[in-house]
Design a protein around this motif. Structure first.
Motif, PDB file in Angstrom:
ATOM      1  N   UNK A  66      28.533 -89.674 -53.899  1.00  0.00           N
ATOM      2  CA  UNK A  66      27.236 -89.016 -53.783  1.00  0.00           C
ATOM      3  C   UNK A  66      27.385 -87.496 -53.795  1.00  0.00           C
ATOM      4  N   UNK A  67      28.426 -86.995 -53.165  1.00  0.00           N
ATOM      5  CA  UNK A  67      28.635 -85.549 -53.116  1.00  0.00           C
ATOM      6  C   UNK A  67      29.026 -84.988 -54.480  1.00  0.00           C
ATOM      7  N   UNK A  68      29.602 -85.807 -55.335  1.00  0.00           N
ATOM      8  CA  UNK A  68      30.070 -85.343 -56.642  1.00  0.00           C
ATOM      9  C   UNK A  68      29.180 -85.775 -57.804  1.00  0.00           C
ATOM     10  N   UNK A  69      28.128 -86.514 -57.520  1.00  0.00           N
ATOM     11  CA  UNK A  69      27.272 -87.036 -58.583  1.00  0.00           C
ATOM     12  C   UNK A  69      26.461 -85.904 -59.211  1.00  0.00           C
ATOM     13  N   UNK A  81      18.881 -84.903 -56.790  1.00  0.00           N
ATOM     14  CA  UNK A  81      19.569 -84.264 -55.663  1.00  0.00           C
ATOM     15  C   UNK A  81      19.101 -84.860 -54.345  1.00  0.00           C
ATOM     16  N   UNK A  82      17.830 -85.086 -54.215  1.00  0.00           N
ATOM     17  CA  UNK A  82      17.281 -85.651 -52.973  1.00  0.00           C
ATOM     18  C   UNK A  82      17.773 -87.085 -52.760  1.00  0.00           C
ATOM     19  N   UNK A  83      17.858 -87.852 -53.835  1.00  0.00           N
ATOM     20  CA  UNK A  83      18.372 -89.228 -53.740  1.00  0.00           C
ATOM     21  C   UNK A  83      19.817 -89.202 -53.239  1.00  0.00           C
ATOM     22  N   UNK A 140      23.926 -89.899 -49.053  1.00  0.00           N
ATOM     23  CA  UNK A 140      25.060 -89.289 -48.355  1.00  0.00           C
ATOM     24  C   UNK A 140      24.809 -89.204 -46.851  1.00  0.00           C
ATOM     25  N   UNK A 141      23.588 -88.825 -46.455  1.00  0.00           N
ATOM     26  CA  UNK A 141      23.265 -88.715 -45.026  1.00  0.00           C
ATOM     27  C   UNK A 141      23.339 -90.077 -44.335  1.00  0.00           C
ATOM     28  N   UNK A 142      22.798 -91.106 -44.978  1.00  0.00           N
ATOM     29  CA  UNK A 142      22.859 -92.455 -44.395  1.00  0.00           C
ATOM     30  C   UNK A 142      24.302 -92.953 -44.335  1.00  0.00           C
ATOM     31  N   UNK A 143      25.079 -92.627 -45.349  1.00  0.00           N
ATOM     32  CA  UNK A 143      26.486 -93.036 -45.391  1.00  0.00           C
ATOM     33  C   UNK A 143      27.262 -92.367 -44.265  1.00  0.00           C
ATOM     34  N   UNK A 144      26.981 -91.097 -44.035  1.00  0.00           N
ATOM     35  CA  UNK A 144      27.652 -90.359 -42.966  1.00  0.00           C
ATOM     36  C   UNK A 144      27.377 -91.002 -41.600  1.00  0.00           C
TER      37      UNK A 144
END
Length: 102
Positions: A42-45, A53-55, A60-64
């Motif tokens: 997600x960080x590199x997509x 970007x919002x997706x 990424x936030x949920x994954x964290x």
């Protein structure tokens, strides 16, 4: 993303769990690795638009958050089962558990 356990520590738990037929800690470790891969992706997509970007930021936030919960879960499992937290060696009692029938 903050990490409590490094890849070598997690891999050691997985390796021992597989040798001694103790799959539960290994499943949690594999989930941690998968969450790290998802976060990195997600960080590199590529972001072609603001929506993209919002997706990616949302995922990424949920994954964290999920990663933090799973690392806490692993920490508790290792404590409950008596794993050595400095060497990540499986306790002898678990090594002697009879294997479950598949």
């Amino acid at each position: 993303m903050k990490e409590q356990f490094d890849a070598a520590q997690i891999s050691k738990v997985i390796d021992q769990a597989l040798v001694y037929q103790c799959a539960c800690p290994a499943q949690v470790c594999r989930a941690i690795f998968e969450l790290r891969e998802l976060y990195e992706y997600q960080m590199n997509c590529a972001n072609d638009s603001v929506n993209d970007a919002l997706v990616h930021q949302t995922i990424a936030a949920a994954t964290e958050k999920s990663h933090e919960l799973m690392e806490e879960c692993l920490k508790k499992i290792l404590e409950i089962e008596g794993w050595d937290q400095s060497t990540f060696a499986m306790p002898e009692a678990l090594k002697k558990k009879p294997a479950k029938a598949l």
